[in-house]
Motif scaffolding. Structure first.
Motif, PDB file in Angstrom:
ATOM      1  N   GLN A  98       0.840  -1.207   0.000  1.00 25.72           N
ATOM      2  CA  GLN A  98       0.000   0.000   0.000  1.00 25.72           C
ATOM      3  C   GLN A  98       0.873   1.254   0.000  1.00 25.72           C
ATOM      4  O   GLN A  98       1.880   1.308   0.713  1.00 25.72           O
ATOM      5  CB  GLN A  98      -0.916   0.018   1.226  1.00 25.72           C
ATOM      6  CG  GLN A  98      -1.758  -1.227   1.378  1.00 25.72           C
ATOM      7  CD  GLN A  98      -2.577  -1.518   0.129  1.00 25.72           C
ATOM      8  OE1 GLN A  98      -3.316  -0.668  -0.351  1.00 25.72           O
ATOM      9  NE2 GLN A  98      -2.439  -2.741  -0.387  1.00 25.72           N
ATOM     10  N   PRO A  99       0.513   2.263  -0.780  1.00 22.22           N
ATOM     11  CA  PRO A  99       1.348   3.470  -0.878  1.00 22.22           C
ATOM     12  C   PRO A  99       1.383   4.302   0.397  1.00 22.22           C
ATOM     13  O   PRO A  99       2.308   5.093   0.586  1.00 22.22           O
ATOM     14  CB  PRO A  99       0.695   4.251  -2.026  1.00 22.22           C
ATOM     15  CG  PRO A  99      -0.729   3.775  -2.056  1.00 22.22           C
ATOM     16  CD  PRO A  99      -0.669   2.337  -1.670  1.00 22.22           C
ATOM     17  N   ASP A 100       0.389   4.109   1.284  1.00 17.36           N
ATOM     18  CA  ASP A 100       0.316   4.950   2.484  1.00 17.36           C
ATOM     19  C   ASP A 100       0.638   4.189   3.769  1.00 17.36           C
ATOM     20  O   ASP A 100       0.449   4.706   4.870  1.00 17.36           O
ATOM     21  CB  ASP A 100      -1.074   5.572   2.608  1.00 17.36           C
ATOM     22  CG  ASP A 100      -2.184   4.528   2.715  1.00 17.36           C
ATOM     23  OD1 ASP A 100      -1.987   3.404   2.199  1.00 17.36           O
ATOM     24  OD2 ASP A 100      -3.239   4.835   3.296  1.00 17.36           O
TER      25      ASP A 100
ATOM     26  N   GLU B  36       3.553   1.648   5.861  1.00 15.64           N
ATOM     27  CA  GLU B  36       4.915   1.131   5.944  1.00 15.64           C
ATOM     28  C   GLU B  36       5.017   0.198   7.142  1.00 15.64           C
ATOM     29  O   GLU B  36       4.635   0.562   8.254  1.00 15.64           O
ATOM     30  CB  GLU B  36       5.904   2.284   6.106  1.00 15.64           C
ATOM     31  CG  GLU B  36       7.345   1.844   6.299  1.00 15.64           C
ATOM     32  CD  GLU B  36       8.295   2.993   6.624  1.00 15.64           C
ATOM     33  OE1 GLU B  36       9.513   2.762   6.647  1.00 15.64           O
ATOM     34  OE2 GLU B  36       7.798   4.120   6.853  1.00 15.64           O
TER      35      GLU B  36
END
Length: 221
Positions: A24-26, A28
């Motif tokens: 997912q880009p958002d 970590e």
């Protein structure tokens, strides 16, 4: 970025969660832990936004680790989401009382896991809505006679109304529709209520709503 720590004694479970979340880009994944002691050490070092915490782990279990995390004022911004194999695991009750922000069953759908991680950071709703409603109903059935609503006198009439709606498991958007206000206004009321009562998050607000008698068993419909 939402920073997540994974705490589970099963390597394959951690690997599966990591693969899903890291894509997912958002989100970590900042670390992993195999037991409660490792989780506590990692949380203190890494300060994640969310800990996905398995309850049943060797040595220090997830319940004890949750208590220690939520009792540490330096870690007040860390949200703990309890992971359980069983929808009504007996330990979930104590986990919520200990400060966990919500819980998920391990076989939850991937989209639900992602929504949950984002929701808990936004303080938008309790997790696993269907399971949560059953948990709340069970919690209510097990609760003793409500104690006098200490602290409720500090709330406005609207804040009490909002607290009751949180208590029956409604999200900010659902509260907004019920009260015919904007979601932002609903969120503001929820936030102010938590501050006045010293509640860490929505999960604790639900417990307070039942323990004070503001919400009674049977209100879930």
């Amino acid at each position: 970025m939402i920073r997540v720590l994974l705490a589970d004694d099963q390597v394959l479970v951690r690997a599966g969660f990591r693969a899903l979340l890291a894509a997912q880009p958002d989100i970590e994944v900042v670390g992993e832990a195999a037991d409660g002691d490792e989780a506590l050490t990692a949380v203190r070092e890494l300060r994640p936004d969310v800990v996905l915490m398995d309850i049943r782990m060797p040595a220090v279990d997830g319940l004890a680790a949750t208590r220690r995390i939520t009792a540490d004022e330096r870690l007040a911004a860390v949200k703990v989401v309890v992971l359980t194999t069983f929808e009504l695991d007996e330990y979930v009750f104590e986990a919520i009382r200990s400060g966990a922000s919500g819980f998920l069953v391990k076989d939850t759908e991937p989209d639900e896991l992602l929504r949950a991680v984002r929701a808990v950071v936004a303080d938008d709703a309790l997790l696993s809505p269907g399971v949560t409603r059953r948990l709340i109903a069970e919690f209510a059935a097990r609760s003793k006679e409500p104690a006098p609503g200490e602290g409720l006198e500090r709330l406005t009439e609207r804040e009490r109304e909002v607290m009751a709606l949180v208590g029956i498991g409604l999200s900010n958007e659902e509260i907004a529709r019920r009260l015919v206000v904007s979601p932002l206004t609903a969120k503001t009321h929820v936030s102010r209520t938590m501050v006045k009562l010293g509640a860490r998050d929505r999960a604790q607000l639900v417990v307070l709503a039942y323990e004070s008698g503001l919400v009674r068993p049977g209100w879930l419909g």
